[in-house]
Design an enzyme around this catalytic site. Structure first.
Site, PDB file in Angstrom:
ATOM      1  CD  GLN A 186       1.327   7.807  -0.304  1.00 11.96           C
ATOM      2  OE1 GLN A 186       2.103   7.218  -1.011  1.00 11.96           O
ATOM      3  NE2 GLN A 186       0.718   7.208   0.688  1.00 11.96           N
ATOM      4  NE  ARG A 198       6.373   5.262   3.685  1.00  9.38           N
ATOM      5  CZ  ARG A 198       5.768   4.069   3.660  1.00  9.38           C
ATOM      6  NH1 ARG A 198       5.627   3.406   2.530  1.00  9.38           N
ATOM      7  NH2 ARG A 198       5.273   3.556   4.778  1.00  9.38           N
ATOM      8  CG  HIS A 216       0.942   3.710  -0.405  1.00  7.16           C
ATOM      9  ND1 HIS A 216       1.574   4.427   0.573  1.00  7.16           N
ATOM     10  CD2 HIS A 216       1.447   2.458  -0.312  1.00  7.16           C
ATOM     11  CE1 HIS A 216       2.408   3.658   1.227  1.00  7.16           C
ATOM     12  NE2 HIS A 216       2.345   2.441   0.712  1.00  7.16           N
ATOM     13  CG  ASN A 260       2.452  -4.080   4.751  1.00  2.00           C
ATOM     14  OD1 ASN A 260       3.628  -4.059   5.116  1.00  2.00           O
ATOM     15  ND2 ASN A 260       1.677  -3.020   4.780  1.00  2.00           N
TER      16      ASN A 260
END
Ligand code: NDP
Length: 401
Positions: A314, A285, A333, A147
């Site tokens: 998260q 991050r 995210h 990704n």
């Protein structure tokens, strides 16, 4: 036979399967550096399907159950009474995605006495205590490159949306306004600006390549310098440290992994060295930036904007200050979990599992930890240690309902 525990994000509130906006996705077979996209023996899903949520099961159920393995899929991942914690003691393999990470702390790794492998269905294994994985001989693998371009596209979108003040302007339309002055009082052109990336790995370099046609001045800092011909082709200025780069940039994008060396890299001191009115884009991050320092910098005007999609922990608690700080363009995210990306990382996860069950080597580019030490791509990009400290706060999201 193995027990595989897979932690995935919740299905859409509107139900599963979703009504898809498009009928197909382009087939990507090779990445920019020549690495091939995942090559499992076959897949049991339609490319472009929602695979990252609980009902999508990363398309793994048939493959695993046909081979006699057990698959447990859950989104309930935080707290001692979570499904994840209950399933851990006899789990052989734990799979999760950075978007909804199963924080594999030393305590959890210790509790999972049968654990042999932790797979990140995506990129970035900082939600696993890599030191503990090394100490316990647990393999850690991720789907390198799956990704990276998804994120690079997101970075470019966020840079443009911040510099041009897109989100507030969209907001005026939705509110029924025509407030041109309100929209443009913070709107600039990107053209001519100095844009720098912290790290020029797969994502960082792809961001630089995508920004080149915008006629900006491009800068980078990385531990290893790019080849001379790449620097020349893109007109890059290399900086020997982050400080010297941020001093001259109007926009800074963070594209390095989170590990002990980069944790809280963007604190009050580093942000204080940036030009007043800079934009900081972080899709790497959350913990690479100091949460409260970012809020202070937006409130004082030291930063003109902050955007990204990564938080810590998260899911972010409902009262996380980044939800309400001024001039931000945060999303949950999502940048690396477009439907296009899911096709690749679901296939990559299957490829890793196929190698593991067949006893054949996992691709070197997928390995982070193996045989008690950093391995493969992990040996190149990470440092030993633990970046999961504080992850128990993720339980707050669930508690707040
Ligand atoms: P790469 O491994 O290709 O690139 C990482 C780069 O960071 C490497 O060039 C590495 O340097 C460099 N680096 C490591 N430590 C430092 C440091 N201390 N200072 C500066 N640079 C450093 O990974 P990707 O580009 O594919 O991904 C980067 C990160 O992006 C991931 O680790 C992940 O955290 C995040 N990510 C976020 C996603 C999202 O959905 N938001 C999805 C995918 C990734 P070198 O190799 O030269 O040593």
């Amino acid at each position: 036979m193995a027990k595989v525990v897979c932690v995935l994000y919740d299905d859409p509130v509107t139900g599963f399967p979703p009504k898809y906006a498009r009928d197909d996705i382009p087939a990507i077979t090779e990445y920019a550096d020549g690495q091939t996209a995942p090559t499992p023996s076959s897949i049991d899903f339609t490319p472009g399907a929602l695979l990252g949520s609980v009902s999508g099961e990363l398309g793994l159920r048939k493959f695993l159950e046909d081979a006699g393995h057990e698959l447990v899929v859950t989104s309930d991942k935080d707290g001692a009474d979570s499904v994840l914690d209950r399933e851990l003691p006899d789990a052989d393999i734990v799979i999760s995605q950075p978007f909804w990470p199963a924080y594999m702390t030393a305590e959890r790794i210790d509790k999972a006495k049968n654990l042999k492998m932790i797979v990140t269905a995506g990129i970035g294994s900082d939600h696993t205590d890599l030191q503990a994985a090394m100490d316990k001989g647990v393999t850690v693998a991720e789907v390198t490159f799956c990704n990276s371009i998804s994120v690079a596209e997101h970075v470019v979108m966020m840079i443009l949306s911040q510099v041009r003040n897109y989100l507030p302007s969209y907001g005026w339309v939705v509110k029924g306004g025509w407030n041109i002055a309100d929209c443009v009082e913070r709107s600039y052109d990107l053209e001519g600006m100095n844009v720098g990336t912290v790290a020029a790995g797969r994502i960082g370099l792809a961001v630089l390549r995508r920004l080149k046609p915008f006629e900006v001045k491009l800068h980078y800092y990385d531990k290893h310098r790019l080849p001379k011909d790449v620097e020349e082709e893109l007109g890059l200025t290399f900086h020997p440290d982050v400080e010297s780069m941020v001093k001259v940039c109007d926009v800074v994008t963070i594209n390095c992994p989170l590990h002990p060396e980069t944790e809280h890299l963007f604190d009050d001191e580093m942000i204080g060295k940036m030009k007043r009115g800079s934009y900081l884009i972080n899709t790497a991050r959350g913990k690479i930036a100091d949460r409260d320092a970012v809020v202070r910098a937006l409130e004082s005007g030291q930063l003109a904007g902050y955007a990204g999609d990564v938080w810590f922990p998260q899911p972010a608690p409902k009262d996380h200050p980044w939800r309400t700080m001024p001039h931000h363009g945060m999303t949950p995210h999502i940048s690396g979990t477009s439907l296009s990306a899911q096709t690749r990382y679901a296939a990559g996860t299957r490829e890793i599992l196929e190698s593991y069950f067949a006893g054949t080597p996992i691709r070197d580019e997928y390995l982070i930890v193996e045989g008690g030490k950093l391995a493969g791509v992990g040996a190149h990009s990470y440092t030993a240690g633990n970046a999961t400290k504080g992850s128990e706060e993720a339980e707050e999201f669930r508690k707040s309902g």
